[in-house]
Design a protein around this motif. Structure first.
Motif, PDB file in Angstrom:
ATOM      1  N   GLY A 108       5.394  -6.144  -6.541  1.00  0.00           N
ATOM      2  CA  GLY A 108       4.583  -4.948  -6.405  1.00  0.00           C
ATOM      3  C   GLY A 108       3.413  -5.149  -5.452  1.00  0.00           C
ATOM      4  O   GLY A 108       3.377  -6.113  -4.681  1.00  0.00           O
ATOM      5  N   PRO A 109       2.427  -4.242  -5.489  1.00  0.00           N
ATOM      6  CA  PRO A 109       1.292  -4.282  -4.555  1.00  0.00           C
ATOM      7  C   PRO A 109       0.537  -5.610  -4.614  1.00  0.00           C
ATOM      8  O   PRO A 109       0.522  -6.293  -5.634  1.00  0.00           O
ATOM      9  N   LEU A 110      -0.083  -5.937  -3.496  1.00  0.00           N
ATOM     10  CA  LEU A 110      -0.854  -7.176  -3.387  1.00  0.00           C
ATOM     11  C   LEU A 110      -2.340  -6.886  -3.558  1.00  0.00           C
ATOM     12  O   LEU A 110      -2.799  -5.779  -3.254  1.00  0.00           O
ATOM     13  N   PRO A 111      -3.124  -7.860  -4.013  1.00  0.00           N
ATOM     14  CA  PRO A 111      -4.583  -7.673  -4.094  1.00  0.00           C
ATOM     15  C   PRO A 111      -5.161  -7.516  -2.691  1.00  0.00           C
ATOM     16  O   PRO A 111      -4.675  -8.123  -1.730  1.00  0.00           O
ATOM     17  N   TRP A 112      -6.195  -6.718  -2.592  1.00  0.00           N
ATOM     18  CA  TRP A 112      -6.684  -6.351  -1.263  1.00  0.00           C
ATOM     19  C   TRP A 112      -7.141  -7.527  -0.405  1.00  0.00           C
ATOM     20  O   TRP A 112      -6.952  -7.490   0.831  1.00  0.00           O
ATOM     21  N   PRO A 113      -7.747  -8.609  -0.965  1.00  0.00           N
ATOM     22  CA  PRO A 113      -8.110  -9.715  -0.073  1.00  0.00           C
ATOM     23  C   PRO A 113      -6.888 -10.353   0.592  1.00  0.00           C
ATOM     24  O   PRO A 113      -6.942 -10.751   1.755  1.00  0.00           O
ATOM     25  N   GLN A 114      -5.785 -10.417  -0.158  1.00  0.00           N
ATOM     26  CA  GLN A 114      -4.557 -10.973   0.404  1.00  0.00           C
ATOM     27  C   GLN A 114      -4.002 -10.054   1.487  1.00  0.00           C
ATOM     28  O   GLN A 114      -3.515 -10.518   2.525  1.00  0.00           O
ATOM     29  N   VAL A 115      -4.098  -8.746   1.257  1.00  0.00           N
ATOM     30  CA  VAL A 115      -3.665  -7.779   2.269  1.00  0.00           C
ATOM     31  C   VAL A 115      -4.474  -7.957   3.553  1.00  0.00           C
ATOM     32  O   VAL A 115      -3.934  -7.935   4.664  1.00  0.00           O
ATOM     33  N   ALA A 116      -5.778  -8.155   3.405  1.00  0.00           N
ATOM     34  CA  ALA A 116      -6.646  -8.339   4.578  1.00  0.00           C
ATOM     35  C   ALA A 116      -6.235  -9.584   5.362  1.00  0.00           C
ATOM     36  O   ALA A 116      -6.159  -9.554   6.599  1.00  0.00           O
ATOM     37  N   VAL A 117      -5.944 -10.675   4.661  1.00  0.00           N
ATOM     38  CA  VAL A 117      -5.555 -11.920   5.334  1.00  0.00           C
ATOM     39  C   VAL A 117      -4.220 -11.756   6.034  1.00  0.00           C
ATOM     40  O   VAL A 117      -4.055 -12.158   7.194  1.00  0.00           O
ATOM     41  N   TYR A 118      -3.241 -11.167   5.360  1.00  0.00           N
ATOM     42  CA  TYR A 118      -1.936 -10.963   5.984  1.00  0.00           C
ATOM     43  C   TYR A 118      -2.054 -10.042   7.201  1.00  0.00           C
ATOM     44  O   TYR A 118      -1.384 -10.235   8.216  1.00  0.00           O
ATOM     45  N   THR A 119      -2.923  -9.038   7.103  1.00  0.00           N
ATOM     46  CA  THR A 119      -3.097  -8.116   8.232  1.00  0.00           C
ATOM     47  C   THR A 119      -3.688  -8.841   9.435  1.00  0.00           C
ATOM     48  O   THR A 119      -3.307  -8.575  10.583  1.00  0.00           O
ATOM     49  N   ILE A 120      -4.606  -9.761   9.198  1.00  0.00           N
ATOM     50  CA  ILE A 120      -5.161 -10.565  10.291  1.00  0.00           C
ATOM     51  C   ILE A 120      -4.045 -11.350  10.980  1.00  0.00           C
ATOM     52  O   ILE A 120      -3.975 -11.428  12.218  1.00  0.00           O
ATOM     53  N   GLN A 121      -3.137 -11.920  10.205  1.00  0.00           N
ATOM     54  CA  GLN A 121      -2.030 -12.686  10.779  1.00  0.00           C
ATOM     55  C   GLN A 121      -1.102 -11.796  11.598  1.00  0.00           C
ATOM     56  O   GLN A 121      -0.698 -12.155  12.712  1.00  0.00           O
ATOM     57  N   ILE A 122      -0.766 -10.632  11.049  1.00  0.00           N
ATOM     58  CA  ILE A 122       0.122  -9.702  11.761  1.00  0.00           C
ATOM     59  C   ILE A 122      -0.541  -9.217  13.044  1.00  0.00           C
ATOM     60  O   ILE A 122       0.080  -9.154  14.107  1.00  0.00           O
ATOM     61  N   ALA A 123      -1.822  -8.863  12.944  1.00  0.00           N
ATOM     62  CA  ALA A 123      -2.548  -8.376  14.123  1.00  0.00           C
ATOM     63  C   ALA A 123      -2.611  -9.447  15.202  1.00  0.00           C
ATOM     64  O   ALA A 123      -2.517  -9.148  16.402  1.00  0.00           O
ATOM     65  N   SER A 124      -2.772 -10.691  14.795  1.00  0.00           N
ATOM     66  CA  SER A 124      -2.798 -11.794  15.756  1.00  0.00           C
ATOM     67  C   SER A 124      -1.475 -11.887  16.511  1.00  0.00           C
ATOM     68  O   SER A 124      -1.448 -12.070  17.733  1.00  0.00           O
ATOM     69  N   LEU A 235      -5.892   6.017  -1.183  1.00  0.00           N
ATOM     70  CA  LEU A 235      -5.411   4.838  -1.906  1.00  0.00           C
ATOM     71  C   LEU A 235      -5.754   4.919  -3.393  1.00  0.00           C
ATOM     72  O   LEU A 235      -4.999   4.430  -4.242  1.00  0.00           O
ATOM     73  N   ALA A 236      -6.866   5.560  -3.723  1.00  0.00           N
ATOM     74  CA  ALA A 236      -7.280   5.662  -5.120  1.00  0.00           C
ATOM     75  C   ALA A 236      -6.250   6.407  -5.964  1.00  0.00           C
ATOM     76  O   ALA A 236      -6.112   6.149  -7.162  1.00  0.00           O
ATOM     77  N   LYS A 237      -5.490   7.326  -5.358  1.00  0.00           N
ATOM     78  CA  LYS A 237      -4.463   8.064  -6.089  1.00  0.00           C
ATOM     79  C   LYS A 237      -3.335   7.154  -6.552  1.00  0.00           C
ATOM     80  O   LYS A 237      -2.566   7.504  -7.440  1.00  0.00           O
ATOM     81  N   HIS A 238      -3.244   5.986  -5.913  1.00  0.00           N
ATOM     82  CA  HIS A 238      -2.228   4.995  -6.306  1.00  0.00           C
ATOM     83  C   HIS A 238      -2.837   3.898  -7.175  1.00  0.00           C
ATOM     84  O   HIS A 238      -2.193   2.887  -7.441  1.00  0.00           O
ATOM     85  N   GLY A 239      -4.076   4.101  -7.596  1.00  0.00           N
ATOM     86  CA  GLY A 239      -4.731   3.111  -8.440  1.00  0.00           C
ATOM     87  C   GLY A 239      -5.251   1.896  -7.701  1.00  0.00           C
ATOM     88  O   GLY A 239      -5.557   0.869  -8.309  1.00  0.00           O
ATOM     89  N   VAL A 240      -5.377   2.009  -6.374  1.00  0.00           N
ATOM     90  CA  VAL A 240      -5.858   0.886  -5.579  1.00  0.00           C
ATOM     91  C   VAL A 240      -7.383   0.822  -5.634  1.00  0.00           C
ATOM     92  O   VAL A 240      -8.061   1.821  -5.362  1.00  0.00           O
ATOM     93  N   ASP A 241      -7.904  -0.325  -5.967  1.00  0.00           N
ATOM     94  CA  ASP A 241      -9.348  -0.543  -6.005  1.00  0.00           C
ATOM     95  C   ASP A 241      -9.706  -1.514  -4.887  1.00  0.00           C
ATOM     96  O   ASP A 241      -9.528  -2.717  -5.009  1.00  0.00           O
ATOM     97  N   CYS A 242     -10.153  -0.978  -3.772  1.00  0.00           N
ATOM     98  CA  CYS A 242     -10.508  -1.816  -2.625  1.00  0.00           C
ATOM     99  C   CYS A 242     -11.766  -1.272  -1.976  1.00  0.00           C
ATOM    100  O   CYS A 242     -12.149  -0.124  -2.206  1.00  0.00           O
ATOM    101  N   PRO A 243     -12.427  -2.070  -1.154  1.00  0.00           N
ATOM    102  CA  PRO A 243     -13.656  -1.591  -0.495  1.00  0.00           C
ATOM    103  C   PRO A 243     -13.388  -0.406   0.428  1.00  0.00           C
ATOM    104  O   PRO A 243     -12.288  -0.285   0.995  1.00  0.00           O
ATOM    105  N   GLU A 244     -14.388   0.427   0.588  1.00  0.00           N
ATOM    106  CA  GLU A 244     -14.264   1.592   1.463  1.00  0.00           C
ATOM    107  C   GLU A 244     -13.944   1.179   2.899  1.00  0.00           C
ATOM    108  O   GLU A 244     -13.204   1.852   3.598  1.00  0.00           O
TER     109      GLU A 244
END
Length: 329
Positions: A108-124, A235-244
Motif C-alpha cells: 500500500g501507500p508509502l510514508p511521505w519521507p520515503q516518497v520524498a526520497v524516492y522522488t529525488i532519485q527518480i528526478a535525478s 491528498l487528505a481525502k485519501h487519508g494522507v498526512d503530509c506537509p503542505e
C-alpha cells in the motif's frame, strides 16, 4: 548439449543464457552471465517473428542507441547490443528485486519521507536523461525497479523520445500509459518535452502517497478526459498526512499547462532536499537519503510522532481492559 552462447556487438563480451525471466509480445528476457562482467545481466531478445517488422526493429535499435548514451546510478545499466542469427538483442542490468508497482500492491501507500526520497532519485534519473535530450514518456511504477540496496532504478526506454534526432517516427501518435500521461502527451503535441515526464512524476508521487494514480476510470477515454480537464482529489481525502509543501509540489507537477510545472527535474530535487533538511535537520535528512529500507524490510523510514501516540494509547486501552478482566475473574 552445451549452453547456448551469444557474441555481443559492439562489445567483445560472450554471454551464456540462463533462466528465462519473462516473455512479451515482441521479445524474451533471459538471465545471462559473461566472464567479462562481474554480475549476471538481463538479456533481451526480439522474437524472430517480429524481426521483419521495420517499425519494431527500428524502435528496438533506437532504444539500444539511447541507452548507450545514458550512465547514471538510477538508470538501468546497458551492456551493448547487436544481432545474433538474425535476432536483435541487448543486455542490461539485472534488477530482480521487484518494482515500485509490486511494492505498492503488496504494502500500500508509502510514508511521505520515503516518497520524498524516492522522488529525488527518480528526478535525478530524469534530469540525466533530459540533459541528453531524452524524454522517457513512460514513467510509471512498473518501470521503476529496486536494486539490491533498495534504491529505485528507471528502466524501459522503449518509447523514449530523442529530441536531438530529426527522425521522429511518431509525429501525431499518442504513446505511453494512459494513467500517467501528460495532457500534451495525450494530444500528441509535436513539441512534447521533458515537462511531460514531470507530469508523470507527479502521477507516480500521488500513487506512492495514496496507493492509486490521481485519475481512474473504466477506460482510457475517461482517464484522458480527467488528465485534460480535472484536478486530482486533495491528498487528505485519501487519508494522507503530509506537509503542505509536499502536496504543493504534487499539485504543481500535475498542472495541465507545461509552463506551470517546475522548471526542471533538478528543481524538484533541490526543492525536496531543502525541505527535508528543514523538516528533519541536516544529519537526519542525510540519513533518510542514504539508508533506505532493505528489500526484505519495507517498514517506513520514520514513523510520525502522532502515529506513535495512537499506538501507545491503543496499548494502554488494551492493558486496562486486560487488568479489568483479570480482576473480574
Amino acid at each position: 548439449m552445451s549452453p547456448r552462447r551469444i557474441t555481443f556487438l559492439p562489445t567483445k563480451a560472450t554471454f551464456k543464457l540462463g533462466e528465462r525471466l519473462g516473455m512479451g509480445t515482441v521479445g524474451v528476457v533471459y538471465q545471462a552471465t559473461s566472464p567479462d562482467i562481474d554480475e549476471p545481466v538481463a538479456l533481451k531478445l526480439l522474437h524472430p517473428n517480429v524481426s521483419g517488422d521495420e517499425n519494431i526493429v527500428n524502435r528496438f535499435e533506437r532504444e539500444i542507441m539511447i541507452m548507450e548514451r545514458l550512465n547514471h546510478p538510477h538508470i538501468v545499466k546497458h551492456y551493448g547490443g547487436g544481432i545474433m542469427d538474425g535476432q536483435h538483442f541487448y543486455a542490461m542490468q539485472l534488477l530482480d528485486h521487484g518494482s515500485l508497482k509490486d511494492r505498492l500492491q503488496e504494502q500500500g501507500p508509502l510514508p511521505w519521507p520515503q516518497v520524498a526520497v524516492y522522488t529525488i532519485q527518480i528526478a535525478s534519473a530524469l534530469q540525466h536523461a533530459h540533459n541528453h535530450g531524452i524524454v522517457h514518456r513512460d514513467l510509471k511504477p512498473s518501470n521503476l525497479f529496486f536494486d539490491e540496496k533498495g534504491n529505485l532504478v528507471l528502466g524501459d526506454f522503449g518509447i523514449a523520445r530523442d529530441t536531438h534526432s530529426a527522425e521522429f517516427t511518431d509525429h501525431g501518435m499518442t504513446v505511453g500509459t494512459y494513467a500517467y500521461m501528460a495532457p500534451e502527451q495525450i494530444t500528441a503535441d509535436s513539441h512534447l518535452g521533458p515537462k511531460a515526464d514531470l507530469y508523470s512524476l507527479g502521477c507516480v508521487m500521488y500513487e506512492m502517497l495514496t496507493g492509486s494514480p490521481p485519475f481512474k476510470g473504466a477506460n482510457f477515454a475517461q482517464v484522458w478526459e480527467q488528465h485534460l480537464n480535472r484536478d486530482p482529489e486533495p491528498l487528505a481525502k485519501h487519508g494522507v498526512d503530509c506537509p503542505e509543501w509536499l502536496e504543493s509540489l504534487v499539485r504543481q507537477l500535475l498542472e495541465k499547462v507545461p509552463h506551470d510545472r517546475p522548471f526542471s527535474a533538478r528543481t524538484v530535487q533541490g526543492y525536496l532536499h531543502q525541505h527535508l533538511v528543514e523538516e528533519f535537520g541536516e544529519e537526519e535528512a542525510k540519513e533518510l537519503l542514504t539508508n533506505l529500507p532493505s528489500i526484505s524490510n519495507t517498514a517506513p523510514i520514520r514513523e510520525q510522532p502522532r502515529t506513535w501516540v495512537l499506538w501507545l494509547a491503543l496499548a494502554a486501552i488494551v492493558a486496562v481492559c486486560t487488568i479489568a478482566v483479570l480482576r473480574g475473574s
